[in-house]
Design an enzyme around this catalytic site. Structure first.
Site, PDB file in Angstrom:
ATOM      1  N   ASP A 307       0.832  -1.212   0.000  1.00  0.00           N
ATOM      2  CA  ASP A 307       0.000   0.000   0.000  1.00  0.00           C
ATOM      3  C   ASP A 307       0.867   1.264   0.000  1.00  0.00           C
ATOM      4  O   ASP A 307       2.081   1.201   0.232  1.00  0.00           O
ATOM      5  CB  ASP A 307      -0.894  -0.025   1.254  1.00  0.00           C
ATOM      6  CG  ASP A 307      -1.972   1.055   1.239  1.00  0.00           C
ATOM      7  OD1 ASP A 307      -2.291   1.583   0.156  1.00  0.00           O
ATOM      8  OD2 ASP A 307      -2.508   1.368   2.326  1.00  0.00           O
ATOM      9  N   GLU A 310       2.361   5.079  -4.177  1.00  0.00           N
ATOM     10  CA  GLU A 310       2.337   5.998  -5.340  1.00  0.00           C
ATOM     11  C   GLU A 310       3.642   6.784  -5.447  1.00  0.00           C
ATOM     12  O   GLU A 310       4.006   7.090  -6.589  1.00  0.00           O
ATOM     13  CB  GLU A 310       1.145   6.948  -5.214  1.00  0.00           C
ATOM     14  CG  GLU A 310      -0.202   6.262  -5.317  1.00  0.00           C
ATOM     15  CD  GLU A 310      -0.519   5.345  -4.133  1.00  0.00           C
ATOM     16  OE1 GLU A 310      -0.059   5.654  -3.020  1.00  0.00           O
ATOM     17  OE2 GLU A 310      -1.197   4.338  -4.334  1.00  0.00           O
ATOM     18  N   ASP A 420      -9.257   3.090  -2.660  1.00  0.00           N
ATOM     19  CA  ASP A 420     -10.286   3.539  -1.719  1.00  0.00           C
ATOM     20  C   ASP A 420     -11.573   3.984  -2.399  1.00  0.00           C
ATOM     21  O   ASP A 420     -11.884   5.180  -2.464  1.00  0.00           O
ATOM     22  CB  ASP A 420      -9.729   4.668  -0.847  1.00  0.00           C
ATOM     23  CG  ASP A 420      -8.526   4.195  -0.049  1.00  0.00           C
ATOM     24  OD1 ASP A 420      -8.289   2.970  -0.001  1.00  0.00           O
ATOM     25  OD2 ASP A 420      -7.816   5.051   0.505  1.00  0.00           O
TER      26      ASP A 420
HETATM   27  O1  MIG Z   1      -4.493   6.224   3.817  1.00  0.00           O
HETATM   28  O2  MIG Z   1      -3.844   1.082   5.649  1.00  0.00           O
HETATM   29  O3  MIG Z   1      -6.080   1.956   0.220  1.00  0.00           O
HETATM   30  O4  MIG Z   1      -7.051  -0.165   1.755  1.00  0.00           O
HETATM   31  O5  MIG Z   1      -7.078   0.160   4.522  1.00  0.00           O
HETATM   32  C1  MIG Z   1      -5.097   5.013   4.113  1.00  0.00           C
HETATM   33  C2  MIG Z   1      -5.015   1.817   5.746  1.00  0.00           C
HETATM   34  C3  MIG Z   1      -4.068   3.909   4.027  1.00  0.00           C
HETATM   35  C4  MIG Z   1      -5.159   2.945   2.163  1.00  0.00           C
HETATM   36  C5  MIG Z   1      -5.595   1.694   1.519  1.00  0.00           C
HETATM   37  C6  MIG Z   1      -6.633   1.032   2.362  1.00  0.00           C
HETATM   38  C7  MIG Z   1      -6.081   0.741   3.725  1.00  0.00           C
HETATM   39  C8  MIG Z   1      -5.606   2.058   4.369  1.00  0.00           C
HETATM   40  N1  MIG Z   1      -4.624   2.696   3.498  1.00  0.00           N
END
Ligand code: MIG
Length: 659
Positions: A307, A310, A420
């Site tokens: 995660d 980007e 999201d």
């Molecule tokens: O800014 O880890 O897209 O699936 O639950 C949020 C917390 C950070 C974004 C991910 C989301 C995840 C969340 N993360």
């Protein structure tokens, strides 16, 4: 046929696996405009544009502006131009001559697909450097196949990754995770995986487990495995800055982090506050970071989601200090409209700030590059770090891996989820439409957060979402902290979900077969109707139905309070209106328009003429599926003619399948 052209001095991305000598001269169908850093193509009125992976809007991308600039944006509304990924392949379907175009460059690319001038496609590059690949073939599946062959075989997850997964940010303790498993067991709803979001970590530190919350993680993994449940932890891109934290220390010593303007390790914040960012562009960094997945693999984990790659940046230390300075100046002043909006945008502009992305540096292929020049590769190369490590850490088994950010090339190492989204009916439909573009770009293993990540899901939305996604490879219910709980057991009637999830398991022999054949032959698993009926304009314009593999067409209900929908059939088909795997109506429908009833809990599956659908008895999880129970629903086809693919679901598959 694939033709390769070079503009300027492109930065290599390693997304293409075939070596195709570049041609000089005109790019067929395009006019070059180096002054505007653009290439331009005149479109026919009937041209349709597919591709661009996980973007907003429909499957036909025409008449909007899409910008490849990987962005952590949690509001996927139709006015947006960029989401998390850059998947720069388009397929122009034209009565004149269809073609594919892959724009391979790691910087920002603007796809103006009739936004400025409805008749003109203009592709603008921030830096006029790119490898361009023009893909020609007489059919749409042919173009898709050629392109996929160019970029290499798609990632194949373990078979259990096709089972149902439950996730929520956050399950903080062993006990909470156990309770989720218990509730599913009590309800008799099959389940293969539970996801661990950032709260399993010690202070949001990658490759740690909070020892208070999970006192014996190895034991816990084993115990859950015994119950048929795989734990899938999240890994974030940013590494917490903390003396004594091994990953941070090693990264500093090994020179593995990206550098700021002064040559120091960049300090920018994400979850744990101040963090450093691995320079995934360097093979040494990838090797180092990838090896650390071992920490969790050794404890029994066999799946991960990457995660914030980007990369998302809450703020850089430098920019934050500038903002504090300016706020100090404003303190005590009379804030009028200008100074007040300056104040709010000072703070609002801290996150994912374009200037910050121009303030740090990578070492890539022996040269130094400012981040924005390579921006769209970051998530890809993070996931590649993991994927490559798995090949040496556990060469004998497949590991589940998917990422939020991506670039073509990453599809060889992992899948994606679409980030999201929200508990909105329009996002239910979007989740289906995005599958077309993702498949085209090679991201076969993908899916959206079922039920929606943000906002509150209702029982009917959840039900329809599970129905829509019945065939999507990633089948995961995920949502955000702060919203209404949406585990199926949290709704008023958990038992109403059971037949749908059971149906998913009954369909797994088909889903797995078709997925594997698509992956092993560089084919499409889910595709727009135009791939089969290019001469049928109604089929081409259908935006809310998809083909899945060779036998099936899906047409989900995606409107609230609807007990049916219109469906367009390009040819005669058999409709299965399924209430469960063994309770359904078989209805022969002739080509044309039909209004088809589908109450909540009823799924519409269409079997194409001359085709069959294998089904097996459902089970508590994928490992318990019994293929000896497979039976076929036939619409004129013979079961003997169906090519059922199966394997142990774990061992990596080496050879392509011959068609
Ligand atoms: O800014 O880890 O897209 O699936 O639950 C949020 C917390 C950070 C974004 C991910 C989301 C995840 C969340 N993360």
């Amino acid at each position: 046929m694939i033709r390769h052209y070079i503009i300027g001095e492109p930065i290599e991305t390693d997304s293409v696996v075939l070596n195709i000598p570049a041609e000089t001269g005109e790019i067929p169908g395009f006019v070059m405009d180096p002054g505007a850093k653009a290439i331009r193509h005149r479109m026919d009125r009937e041209d349709v544009i597919y591709g661009l992976g996980e973007t907003v809007r429909g499957m036909n991308k025409r008449n909007w502006l899409y910008i490849s600039n990987n962005t952590d944006d949690y509001m996927h509304t139709e006015g947006k131009h960029s989401l998390y990924a850059s998947q720069n392949f388009i397929l122009v379907f034209s009565p004149r001559a269809s073609f594919g175009l892959y724009v391979d460059t790691p910087g920002r690319v603007t796809f103006d697909l009739g936004y400025t001038d409805p008749d003109v496609m203009e592709i603008r590059l921030d830096d006029f450097d790119a490898n361009l690949y023009v893909v020609q073939d007489s059919t749409l599946p042919g173009i898709a196949h050629e392109f996929r062959h160019l970029v290499g075989r798609s990632y194949i997850p373990p078979k259990w990754a096709f089972g149902f997964g439950q996730s929520r940010w956050s399950y903080c303790t062993e006990k909470e995770v156990e309770e989720v498993a218990d509730r599913y067991q009590q309800e008799g709803i099959p389940l293969d995986s539970i996801y661990l979001d950032i709260d399993y970590m010690d202070h949001y530190k990658d490759f740690t487990v909070d020892e208070q919350a999970f006192p014996d993680f190895t034991d816990f993994c084993a115990e859950m495995k015994k119950r048929g449940i795989h734990l899938v932890p999240i890994i974030d891109a940013g590494v917490k800055m903390e003396d004594g934290y091994d990953i941070c220390e090693e990264g500093r010593k090994g020179d593995y982090f990206v550098k700021d303007e002064d040559g120091n390790d960049l300090v920018a914040a994400v979850w744990p506050g101040k963090a450093h960012f691995p320079d995934f562009m360097k093979p040494e960094t990838r090797k180092w970071f990838g090896e650390h997945y071992r920490f969790l693999l050794d404890q029994g984990v066999d799946g991960f989601w990457n995660d914030m790659n980007e990369p998302a940046i809450f703020y850089t230390e430098k920019h934050l200090n500038e903002v504090f300075r300016r706020i100090d100046e404003l303190k005590g002043e009379n804030l009028d409209i200008e100074s007040f909006s300056e104040l709010t945008s000072l703070v609002g502009g801290l996150s994912n700030n374009p200037e910050d992305y121009r303030s740090f540096y990578h070492t890539y292929m022996g040269k130094t590059y400012r981040h924005d020049k390579l921006h769209n590769l970051y998530g890809y190369l993070m996931t590649r770090a993991a994927g490559e490590a798995f090949r040496t850490l556990c060469p004998d088994r497949r590991i589940l891996l998917f990422s939020r950010s991506s670039y073509i090339g990453m599809h060889r190492y992992g899948g994606v989820w679409t980030g999201d989204n929200r508990s909105w009916w329009e996002h239910l439909l979007l989740g289906m439409q995005q599958m077309a573009g993702l498949n085209l770009c090679g991201f076969l293993y993908s899916g959206s957060d079922m039920g929606g990540f943000g906002d509150d899901a209702t029982e009917d939305l959840m039900m329809r979402w599970l129905e829509m996604a019945l065939f999507t490879p990633l089948y995961r219910n995920h949502n955000a902290k702060g919203n209404r709980f949406q585990e199926l057991s949290a709704f008023a009637h958990p038992e109403r979900f059971r037949p749908i999830i059971e149906l998913r398991y009954a369909l797994l022999p088909y889903i797995y077969s078709e997925f594997m054949k698509a992956a092993l032959r560089d084919g499409m698993y889910m595709m727009p109707l135009a791939f089969q009926w290019p001469d049928d304009r109604r089929a081409v314009e259908t935006e809310d139905q998809l083909l899945v593999g060779e036998s099936v067409m899906i047409a989900p209900v995606y409107r609230q309070n609807a007990s049916g929908r219109y469906v367009y059939l390009p040819e005669d088909m058999m409709l299965l209106r399924m209430r469960s795997w063994n309770d359904y109506d078989e209805i022969q429908l002739s080509e044309g328009d039909h209004y088809v009833k589908a109450e909540l809990g009823e799924v519409l599956i269409f079997i194409r003429k001359g085709h069959v659908l294998p089904l097996c008895h459902p089970a508590a999880n994928t490992a318990a599926l019994d293929y000896s129970t497979i039976h076929y629903i036939c619409n004129g086809g013979c079961p003997e003619d169906y090519e059922l693919y199966n394997d142990d679901g774990i061992t990596p598959v080496k050879d392509p399948l011959r068609a």
